[in-house]
Design an enzyme around this catalytic site. Structure first.
Site, PDB file in Angstrom:
ATOM      1  N   LYS A  23      14.162 -21.169   0.147  1.00  0.00           N
ATOM      2  CA  LYS A  23      15.107 -21.894   0.833  1.00  0.00           C
ATOM      3  C   LYS A  23      15.097 -21.398   2.367  1.00  0.00           C
ATOM      4  CE  LYS A  23      19.758 -21.800   0.986  1.00  0.00           C
ATOM      5  NZ  LYS A  23      20.400 -21.895   2.339  1.00  0.00           N
ATOM      6  N   ASN A  24      15.582 -20.353   2.472  1.00  0.00           N
ATOM      7  CA  ASN A  24      15.784 -19.859   3.986  1.00  0.00           C
ATOM      8  C   ASN A  24      14.482 -19.638   4.883  1.00  0.00           C
ATOM      9  OD1 ASN A  24      18.418 -20.063   3.427  1.00  0.00           O
ATOM     10  ND2 ASN A  24      18.832 -17.891   3.358  1.00  0.00           N
ATOM     11  N   CYS A 117      32.130 -22.985   8.763  1.00  0.00           N
ATOM     12  CA  CYS A 117      31.389 -22.695   7.690  1.00  0.00           C
ATOM     13  C   CYS A 117      32.205 -21.948   6.630  1.00  0.00           C
ATOM     14  CB  CYS A 117      30.092 -21.859   7.996  1.00  0.00           C
ATOM     15  SG  CYS A 117      29.245 -21.435   6.331  1.00  0.00           S
ATOM     16  N   ARG A 122      30.559 -18.722  12.341  1.00  0.00           N
ATOM     17  CA  ARG A 122      29.003 -18.668  12.523  1.00  0.00           C
ATOM     18  C   ARG A 122      28.697 -18.901  13.913  1.00  0.00           C
ATOM     19  NH1 ARG A 122      26.184 -20.525   7.104  1.00  0.00           N
ATOM     20  NH2 ARG A 122      24.562 -19.292   7.898  1.00  0.00           N
ATOM     21  N   ASP A 307      23.319 -12.364   0.855  1.00  0.00           N
ATOM     22  CA  ASP A 307      23.409 -13.574   0.109  1.00  0.00           C
ATOM     23  C   ASP A 307      23.190 -13.067  -1.429  1.00  0.00           C
ATOM     24  OD1 ASP A 307      23.228 -15.104   2.252  1.00  0.00           O
ATOM     25  OD2 ASP A 307      21.123 -15.394   2.336  1.00  0.00           O
ATOM     26  N   ARG A 399      22.179 -26.552  -3.355  1.00  0.00           N
ATOM     27  CA  ARG A 399      21.555 -26.430  -2.137  1.00  0.00           C
ATOM     28  C   ARG A 399      20.513 -25.422  -2.068  1.00  0.00           C
ATOM     29  NH1 ARG A 399      25.660 -24.672   1.389  1.00  0.00           N
ATOM     30  NH2 ARG A 399      23.753 -24.547   2.691  1.00  0.00           N
TER      31      ARG A 399
HETATM   32  N1  EPU Z   1      25.885 -13.984  14.682  1.00  0.00           N
HETATM   33  C1  EPU Z   1      26.567 -13.957  16.037  1.00  0.00           C
HETATM   34  N2  EPU Z   1      26.149 -14.871  16.931  1.00  0.00           N
HETATM   35  C2  EPU Z   1      24.963 -15.514  16.782  1.00  0.00           C
HETATM   36  C3  EPU Z   1      24.333 -15.667  15.629  1.00  0.00           C
HETATM   37  C4  EPU Z   1      25.035 -14.734  14.420  1.00  0.00           C
HETATM   38  O1  EPU Z   1      27.363 -13.201  16.148  1.00  0.00           O
HETATM   39  O2  EPU Z   1      24.586 -16.164  17.870  1.00  0.00           O
HETATM   40  C5  EPU Z   1      26.362 -13.312  13.631  1.00  0.00           C
HETATM   41  C6  EPU Z   1      26.908 -14.002  12.392  1.00  0.00           C
HETATM   42  O3  EPU Z   1      28.557 -14.663  12.743  1.00  0.00           O
HETATM   43  C7  EPU Z   1      26.855 -12.908  11.476  1.00  0.00           C
HETATM   44  C8  EPU Z   1      25.638 -12.343  11.650  1.00  0.00           C
HETATM   45  O4  EPU Z   1      25.421 -12.606  13.024  1.00  0.00           O
HETATM   46  O5  EPU Z   1      27.885 -12.125  11.368  1.00  0.00           O
HETATM   47  C9  EPU Z   1      24.394 -12.604  10.985  1.00  0.00           C
HETATM   48  O6  EPU Z   1      24.071 -14.225  11.182  1.00  0.00           O
HETATM   49  P1  EPU Z   1      22.703 -14.672  11.209  1.00  0.00           P
HETATM   50  O7  EPU Z   1      22.367 -15.553  12.450  1.00  0.00           O
HETATM   51  O8  EPU Z   1      21.729 -13.853  10.816  1.00  0.00           O
HETATM   52  O9  EPU Z   1      22.602 -15.847  10.157  1.00  0.00           O
HETATM   53  P2  EPU Z   1      22.126 -17.216   9.985  1.00  0.00           P
HETATM   54  O10 EPU Z   1      20.729 -17.222  10.456  1.00  0.00           O
HETATM   55  O11 EPU Z   1      22.749 -18.486  10.640  1.00  0.00           O
HETATM   56  C10 EPU Z   1      20.816 -16.969   7.685  1.00  0.00           C
HETATM   57  C11 EPU Z   1      20.797 -17.341   6.524  1.00  0.00           C
HETATM   58  C12 EPU Z   1      21.996 -17.256   5.610  1.00  0.00           C
HETATM   59  C13 EPU Z   1      22.434 -15.492   5.526  1.00  0.00           C
HETATM   60  C14 EPU Z   1      22.104 -15.003   6.811  1.00  0.00           C
HETATM   61  C15 EPU Z   1      22.147 -13.521   6.739  1.00  0.00           C
HETATM   62  C16 EPU Z   1      19.412 -19.401   6.745  1.00  0.00           C
HETATM   63  C17 EPU Z   1      19.215 -21.019   6.608  1.00  0.00           C
HETATM   64  N3  EPU Z   1      20.532 -19.039   6.411  1.00  0.00           N
HETATM   65  O12 EPU Z   1      22.026 -17.569   8.231  1.00  0.00           O
HETATM   66  O13 EPU Z   1      21.737 -17.666   4.314  1.00  0.00           O
HETATM   67  O14 EPU Z   1      23.505 -15.340   4.933  1.00  0.00           O
HETATM   68  O15 EPU Z   1      20.866 -15.497   7.708  1.00  0.00           O
HETATM   69  O16 EPU Z   1      21.031 -13.237   6.165  1.00  0.00           O
HETATM   70  O17 EPU Z   1      18.305 -18.850   6.894  1.00  0.00           O
HETATM   71  C18 EPU Z   1      22.562 -18.618   2.278  1.00  0.00           C
HETATM   72  O18 EPU Z   1      21.385 -18.740   2.144  1.00  0.00           O
HETATM   73  O19 EPU Z   1      23.561 -18.672   1.321  1.00  0.00           O
HETATM   74  C19 EPU Z   1      22.886 -18.226   3.498  1.00  0.00           C
HETATM   75  C20 EPU Z   1      24.076 -18.281   4.011  1.00  0.00           C
END
Ligand code: EPU
Length: 430
Positions: A23-24, A117, A122, A307, A399
């Site tokens: 998915k991701n 969220c 996030r 995850d 999802r």
């Molecule tokens: N963060 C910041 N600033 C930003 C972006 C992120 O501080 O601008 C922080 C977040 O708050 C968090 C950390 O950095 O503490 C990591 O967040 P990341 O941006 O890596 O998460 P994401 O890209 O929004 C993806 C996956 C998530 C998974 C995370 C971490 C997708 C669609 N989602 O989210 O998947 O938990 O990476 O590996 O790729 C799930 O599948 O259940 C899920 C939540």
């Protein structure tokens, strides 16, 4: 229609399953299809509600999305609209990955800001910092981000934040940079296999990216990208969840379709817990149950994935002794804990650490799923519990897991999906 899963615990799971496409990986890859006018053919696309929803968003932006056969999609975005309304963004946070694709393709975009969220804050400050470093003009206006990239040029970007790297932030910056003139160097880029898969697909489209898979990505902007054919990687999180399902019941489960090196830290912890892990060309196999407490700390890849945190926490409920689980990616991602406590689990939460006092008997109960991975953890606990567990709000599970209950049933679990109306009186939501 609201649905519920009824699990009768106590069965030992044995057999083989195949992981679906990730998915991701798929969500940003679908967004990247907007970067070319030509047709992109994607294979191994998982049939998940989040993925179908992303297709709806692409169609809204003007793309033609055709499911040629199950798992094979053809996307052609001859023209692309620059505005993505709140109505589309609010239902799925991952829709933020349109940001980089629209900036890359159109040099401008207008996208609603995603809201809150349940797994914790996030923010997208790092996404915006990256785009600003490229010279994009970014304005916030009435809940929307307006980005003008007319004068953007390649630049040096340090993308690390308080929590380390960002997965979708890296995806966004790469998608913007591939069509931005000049050289962009991204340090502290996310190394998750899902980001690597996106970069590999972009390379097939003609993007010039070096350092793929490493924390330093160097992107040379090109004028345009072409269509390509790409098979999405297998879902390491779904695979890991099936391996835990085997282990929590002391069974023997083999998962095909996923790479060992995508699950290194997770497999290491399974072994530390006493589960016998084997990797062979046939797949990844987990035999026997956990027998020792462990310490788990989630981290960006190649660390232990957040995850899979809820699932491994559930697994350790069946082991005598104290297991500690610390969240370093989403410190508040413990909504599964109070629901597991309703099943008799003894867990103390101290800040971002859960202390699991394993070995207490679990008893089936009606529980409420709060998010995708929490819902998987509740089902796993239900497999090991005495009696019936009813997991409500199954739409969270759908999802990210393709027909999870069917996969588990094929391994011998006693699990069925039922309409909410099947809940015994007094247990259901109004
Ligand atoms: N963060 C910041 N600033 C930003 C972006 C992120 O501080 O601008 C922080 C977040 O708050 C968090 C950390 O950095 O503490 C990591 O967040 P990341 O941006 O890596 O998460 P994401 O890209 O929004 C993806 C996956 C998530 C998974 C995370 C971490 C997708 C669609 N989602 O989210 O998947 O938990 O990476 O590996 O790729 C799930 O599948 O259940 C899920 C939540």
């Amino acid at each position: 229609m609201l649905e519920v899963a009824r699990i009768t615990g106590g069965r030992t799971l044995r057999g083989e399953v195949t992981a679906a496409g990730s998915k991701n990986a798929c969500l940003p890859i679908l967004a990247a299809c907007l970067l070319t006018r030509e047709t992109v053919t994607l294979r191994n696309v998982p049939d998940l509600s989040d993925v179908r929803y992303m297709a709806e968003i692409l169609r809204h932006q003007g793309a033609d999305v055709v499911v040629a056969e199950p798992g094979t999609w053809r996307i052609k975005a001859e023209t692309v609209g620059h505005r993505t309304p709140y109505d589309l963004v609010r239902k799925m946070r991952a829709s933020i990955c349109l940001l980089g694709a629209l900036v890359g393709r159109l040099r401008r975009c207008e996208i609603a800001l995603p809201g809150g969220c349940v797994i914790g804050p996030r923010p997208i400050d790092l996404h915006l910092k990256g785009l600003a470093r490229l010279g994009c003009d970014i304005r916030h206006d009435a809940g929307y981000l307006r980005v003008d990239a007319a004068n953007a040029r390649g630049a040096y970007v340090f993308l690390g934040g308080r929590m380390g790297s960002t997965v979708l932030g890296t995806a966004n910056l790469v998608m913007a940079a591939v069509l931005t003139p000049g050289t962009t160097r991204i340090d502290s880029a996310a190394c998750e296999p899902e980001v690597t898969d996106l970069c590999r697909m972009l390379a097939k489209m003609g993007a010039r990216i070096s350092g793929i898979g490493s924390p330093c990505l160097i992107v040379e902007g090109v004028e345009s990208l072409r269509g390509c054919e790409h098979a999405v990687i297998g879902d390491r999180i779904e695979a890991g969840t099936y391996l835990v399902a085997g282990a929590i019941t002391g069974g023997d489960v083999l998962v095909r379709g996923v790479e060992e090196q995508h699950l290194g830290a997770f497999l290491d912890k399974l072994e530390a817990a006493g589960v016998r892990v084997e990797s062979s060309p046939a797949g990844l196999r987990a035999r026997g149950g956990p027998s020792r407490p462990i310490e788990v700390t989630t981290q960006p890849f190649p660390g232990f994935p957040t995850d899979l945190q809820a699932q491994v926490l559930a697994m350790q409920l069946v082991v005598d002794g104290l297991t500690t689980v610390t969240e370093r990616v989403y410190p508040a991602r413990f909504m599964h804990v109070p629901e597991l406590q309703r099943m008799g689990a003894e867990i103390d939460l101290e800040g971002a650490t859960a202390i699991v006092k394993g070995g207490r008997p679990l008893s089936g109960a009606p529980v409420m799923a709060s998010d995708l991975r929490a819902s998987a953890a509740l089902i796993l606990a239900g497999l090991a519990a005495r009696g019936e567990t009813w997991v409500q709000r199954l739409y969270h599970l759908d999802r990210g897991y393709v027909a999870f209950e069917r996969g588990l049933a094929s391994l011998g679990a006693d699990i069925v999906r039922l309409p909410n109306s099947a809940l015994p009186t007094g247990l259901g939501e109004e």
